[in-house]
Design a protein around this motif. Structure first.
Motif, PDB file in Angstrom:
ATOM      1  N   SER A 172       0.842  -1.190   0.000  1.00 44.65           N
ATOM      2  CA  SER A 172       0.000   0.000   0.000  1.00 44.65           C
ATOM      3  C   SER A 172       0.874   1.235   0.000  1.00 44.65           C
ATOM      4  O   SER A 172       1.920   1.283   0.637  1.00 44.65           O
ATOM      5  N   ALA A 173       0.420   2.258  -0.711  1.00 48.24           N
ATOM      6  CA  ALA A 173       1.120   3.529  -0.698  1.00 48.24           C
ATOM      7  C   ALA A 173       0.768   4.305   0.567  1.00 48.24           C
ATOM      8  O   ALA A 173       1.508   5.172   1.005  1.00 48.24           O
ATOM      9  N   SER A 174      -0.371   4.017   1.149  1.00 49.29           N
ATOM     10  CA  SER A 174      -0.780   4.582   2.418  1.00 49.29           C
ATOM     11  C   SER A 174      -1.756   3.609   3.049  1.00 49.29           C
ATOM     12  O   SER A 174      -2.129   2.594   2.466  1.00 49.29           O
ATOM     13  N   GLU A 175      -2.205   3.935   4.244  1.00 49.17           N
ATOM     14  CA  GLU A 175      -3.105   3.022   4.958  1.00 49.17           C
ATOM     15  C   GLU A 175      -4.402   2.806   4.204  1.00 49.17           C
ATOM     16  O   GLU A 175      -4.999   1.735   4.267  1.00 49.17           O
ATOM     17  N   ASP A 176      -4.853   3.822   3.468  1.00 46.67           N
ATOM     18  CA  ASP A 176      -6.134   3.736   2.776  1.00 46.67           C
ATOM     19  C   ASP A 176      -5.971   3.526   1.274  1.00 46.67           C
ATOM     20  O   ASP A 176      -6.870   3.824   0.502  1.00 46.67           O
ATOM     21  N   ASN A 177      -4.836   3.043   0.829  1.00 41.12           N
ATOM     22  CA  ASN A 177      -4.575   2.886  -0.599  1.00 41.12           C
ATOM     23  C   ASN A 177      -3.897   1.541  -0.803  1.00 41.12           C
ATOM     24  O   ASN A 177      -2.700   1.421  -0.644  1.00 41.12           O
ATOM     25  N   MET A 178      -4.677   0.510  -1.153  1.00 41.72           N
ATOM     26  CA  MET A 178      -4.152  -0.847  -1.207  1.00 41.72           C
ATOM     27  C   MET A 178      -4.234  -1.416  -2.605  1.00 41.72           C
ATOM     28  O   MET A 178      -5.275  -1.383  -3.242  1.00 41.72           O
ATOM     29  N   LEU A 179      -3.130  -1.972  -3.061  1.00 40.64           N
ATOM     30  CA  LEU A 179      -3.007  -2.508  -4.409  1.00 40.64           C
ATOM     31  C   LEU A 179      -2.758  -4.007  -4.347  1.00 40.64           C
ATOM     32  O   LEU A 179      -1.871  -4.460  -3.629  1.00 40.64           O
ATOM     33  N   PHE A 180      -3.536  -4.779  -5.102  1.00 38.90           N
ATOM     34  CA  PHE A 180      -3.411  -6.227  -5.108  1.00 38.90           C
ATOM     35  C   PHE A 180      -3.328  -6.725  -6.544  1.00 38.90           C
ATOM     36  O   PHE A 180      -4.031  -6.238  -7.425  1.00 38.90           O
ATOM     37  N   THR A 205     -14.788 -15.973 -15.037  1.00 41.08           N
ATOM     38  CA  THR A 205     -13.831 -16.510 -14.081  1.00 41.08           C
ATOM     39  C   THR A 205     -14.020 -15.786 -12.761  1.00 41.08           C
ATOM     40  O   THR A 205     -14.468 -14.627 -12.733  1.00 41.08           O
ATOM     41  N   GLU A 206     -13.684 -16.461 -11.656  1.00 38.22           N
ATOM     42  CA  GLU A 206     -13.930 -15.891 -10.330  1.00 38.22           C
ATOM     43  C   GLU A 206     -12.938 -16.464  -9.329  1.00 38.22           C
ATOM     44  O   GLU A 206     -12.488 -17.605  -9.454  1.00 38.22           O
ATOM     45  N   SER A 207     -12.598 -15.653  -8.322  1.00 36.17           N
ATOM     46  CA  SER A 207     -11.700 -16.102  -7.277  1.00 36.17           C
ATOM     47  C   SER A 207     -12.096 -15.472  -5.947  1.00 36.17           C
ATOM     48  O   SER A 207     -12.705 -14.395  -5.912  1.00 36.17           O
ATOM     49  N   ARG A 208     -11.699 -16.125  -4.864  1.00 36.13           N
ATOM     50  CA  ARG A 208     -11.931 -15.569  -3.536  1.00 36.13           C
ATOM     51  C   ARG A 208     -10.833 -14.566  -3.207  1.00 36.13           C
ATOM     52  O   ARG A 208      -9.657 -14.843  -3.382  1.00 36.13           O
ATOM     53  N   PHE A 209     -11.255 -13.397  -2.736  1.00 35.99           N
ATOM     54  CA  PHE A 209     -10.332 -12.353  -2.314  1.00 35.99           C
ATOM     55  C   PHE A 209      -9.952 -12.618  -0.863  1.00 35.99           C
ATOM     56  O   PHE A 209     -10.819 -12.787  -0.012  1.00 35.99           O
ATOM     57  N   THR A 210      -8.671 -12.674  -0.580  1.00 39.78           N
ATOM     58  CA  THR A 210      -8.223 -13.190   0.707  1.00 39.78           C
ATOM     59  C   THR A 210      -7.824 -12.108   1.704  1.00 39.78           C
ATOM     60  O   THR A 210      -7.234 -12.421   2.738  1.00 39.78           O
ATOM     61  N   HIS A 211      -8.148 -10.830   1.432  1.00 45.56           N
ATOM     62  CA  HIS A 211      -7.737  -9.757   2.330  1.00 45.56           C
ATOM     63  C   HIS A 211      -8.928  -8.955   2.822  1.00 45.56           C
ATOM     64  O   HIS A 211      -9.943  -8.816   2.122  1.00 45.56           O
ATOM     65  N   GLN A 212      -8.814  -8.443   4.001  1.00 42.59           N
ATOM     66  CA  GLN A 212      -9.807  -7.549   4.583  1.00 42.59           C
ATOM     67  C   GLN A 212      -9.420  -6.112   4.261  1.00 42.59           C
ATOM     68  O   GLN A 212      -8.288  -5.695   4.524  1.00 42.59           O
ATOM     69  N   ILE A 213     -10.357  -5.341   3.703  1.00 41.82           N
ATOM     70  CA  ILE A 213     -10.121  -3.941   3.400  1.00 41.82           C
ATOM     71  C   ILE A 213     -10.637  -3.102   4.566  1.00 41.82           C
ATOM     72  O   ILE A 213     -11.794  -3.227   4.968  1.00 41.82           O
ATOM     73  N   SER A 214      -9.781  -2.256   5.112  1.00 42.32           N
ATOM     74  CA  SER A 214     -10.163  -1.480   6.296  1.00 42.32           C
ATOM     75  C   SER A 214     -10.984  -0.243   5.959  1.00 42.32           C
ATOM     76  O   SER A 214     -11.825   0.185   6.740  1.00 42.32           O
ATOM     77  N   ALA A 215     -10.745   0.334   4.781  1.00 44.26           N
ATOM     78  CA  ALA A 215     -11.471   1.527   4.363  1.00 44.26           C
ATOM     79  C   ALA A 215     -11.376   1.664   2.855  1.00 44.26           C
ATOM     80  O   ALA A 215     -10.297   1.504   2.283  1.00 44.26           O
ATOM     81  N   ALA A 216     -12.486   1.946   2.195  1.00 41.33           N
ATOM     82  CA  ALA A 216     -12.464   2.089   0.742  1.00 41.33           C
ATOM     83  C   ALA A 216     -13.719   2.808   0.273  1.00 41.33           C
ATOM     84  O   ALA A 216     -14.828   2.460   0.681  1.00 41.33           O
ATOM     85  N   SER A 217     -13.540   3.803  -0.570  1.00 43.00           N
ATOM     86  CA  SER A 217     -14.663   4.494  -1.184  1.00 43.00           C
ATOM     87  C   SER A 217     -14.740   4.213  -2.677  1.00 43.00           C
ATOM     88  O   SER A 217     -15.741   4.527  -3.316  1.00 43.00           O
ATOM     89  N   SER A 218     -13.667   3.610  -3.237  1.00 42.89           N
ATOM     90  CA  SER A 218     -13.661   3.270  -4.657  1.00 42.89           C
ATOM     91  C   SER A 218     -12.650   2.174  -4.903  1.00 42.89           C
ATOM     92  O   SER A 218     -11.812   1.874  -4.047  1.00 42.89           O
ATOM     93  N   GLU A 243      -7.028  -1.933  -7.134  1.00 44.23           N
ATOM     94  CA  GLU A 243      -6.583  -1.018  -6.100  1.00 44.23           C
ATOM     95  C   GLU A 243      -7.797  -0.422  -5.386  1.00 44.23           C
ATOM     96  O   GLU A 243      -8.746   0.019  -6.021  1.00 44.23           O
ATOM     97  N   PHE A 244      -7.760  -0.435  -4.062  1.00 43.58           N
ATOM     98  CA  PHE A 244      -8.807   0.178  -3.249  1.00 43.58           C
ATOM     99  C   PHE A 244      -8.296   1.508  -2.708  1.00 43.58           C
ATOM    100  O   PHE A 244      -7.165   1.597  -2.241  1.00 43.58           O
ATOM    101  N   GLU A 245      -9.159   2.515  -2.781  1.00 40.92           N
ATOM    102  CA  GLU A 245      -8.788   3.840  -2.284  1.00 40.92           C
ATOM    103  C   GLU A 245      -9.888   4.389  -1.385  1.00 40.92           C
ATOM    104  O   GLU A 245     -11.075   4.117  -1.600  1.00 40.92           O
ATOM    105  N   ASN A 246      -9.493   5.169  -0.413  1.00 38.74           N
ATOM    106  CA  ASN A 246     -10.437   5.817   0.475  1.00 38.74           C
ATOM    107  C   ASN A 246     -10.234   7.317   0.366  1.00 38.74           C
ATOM    108  O   ASN A 246      -9.247   7.856   0.856  1.00 38.74           O
ATOM    109  N   LYS A 247     -11.173   8.006  -0.294  1.00 35.17           N
ATOM    110  CA  LYS A 247     -11.036   9.432  -0.532  1.00 35.17           C
ATOM    111  C   LYS A 247     -11.973  10.246   0.344  1.00 35.17           C
ATOM    112  O   LYS A 247     -12.134  11.444   0.124  1.00 35.17           O
ATOM    113  N   GLN A 248     -12.635   9.611   1.270  1.00 33.07           N
ATOM    114  CA  GLN A 248     -13.567  10.326   2.138  1.00 33.07           C
ATOM    115  C   GLN A 248     -12.833  11.022   3.270  1.00 33.07           C
ATOM    116  O   GLN A 248     -11.774  10.605   3.683  1.00 33.07           O
TER     117      GLN A 248
END
Length: 200
Positions: A31-39, A91-104, A195-200
């Motif tokens: 992650s580039a920051s706590e609210d910016n996670m890339l998988f 195609t589908e897969s299970r996402f194995t991580h918990q996202i703490s905050a995300a708005s997009s 990538e999950f981002e939290n812009k709130q």
């Protein structure tokens, strides 16, 4: 929203600098920051084994397969046929991580010019339902597509489900991709990252 990648974006997703690629693969929660996670879709630390689900479950004859290419991305390819009332591959897969905050969320893909569907599943949905949003790819071009929860509708076998619970991005358990809409013939899409981002 769809944008072709510029140099900064390519660096961000680890597609130019080998050092960045190595860092992404070694760190499952980069992650580039706590609210910016890339998988990365091909990373086994981020997603379980990808499963195929085509129209053959309903008597169709469409075919597809998914594999990891030399660039360490997932390649989803196949052929959509309208025979026997078919017409989709997914195609589908299970996402194995918990996202703490995300708005997009933003997906990075390299497509073939066809329309694809991003599919998300949470525990709040019934069996077979999914939150869906379409996006259009550009042939042989790496693009990013950004979505908020409001961009998704709930679908079951191609039909909109009314009175469904609103999507909470923090609850995502499964992520998938589908090609349909009578787009018969060969298809190919490279799945790079989400990538999950939290812009709130």
């Amino acid at each position: 929203m769809m944008l072709a990648f510029n140099t900064d974006k390519l660096l961000k997703f680890g597609l130019i600098n080998g050092v960045i690629v190595a860092a992404l693969l070694m760190n499952p929660a980069y992650s580039a920051s706590e609210d910016n996670m890339l998988f990365r879709f091909a990373d086994e630390d981020h997603f379980e084994r990808w499963q195929i689900n085509n129209d053959t479950v309903m008597g169709g004859v469409s075919q597809s397969q998914i594999k990891q290419n030399q660039q360490q991305d997932l390649l989803f390819t196949g052929n959509v046929s309208l025979d026997n009332n078919g017409g989709f591959a997914s195609t589908e897969s299970r996402f194995t991580h918990q996202i703490s905050a995300a708005s997009s969320l933003t997906i990075a893909v390299k497509g073939d010019g066809k329309v694809y569907q991003l599919r998300l599943k949470t525990p709040q949905l019934s069996y077979g339902e999914a939150y869906v949003a379409n996006f259009t790819t550009q042939a042989d071009t790496l693009t990013e597509h950004t979505f908020t929860a409001a961009d998704f509708t709930v679908s079951f076998r191609g039909r909109v489900v009314s009175n469904a619970p609103e999507l909470n991005l923090l609850d995502i358990e499964r992520i998938g991709f589908l090609v349909a809409q009578k787009q018969q013939g060969p298809f190919a899409i490279e799945l790079h990252a989400i990538e999950f981002e939290n812009k709130q």
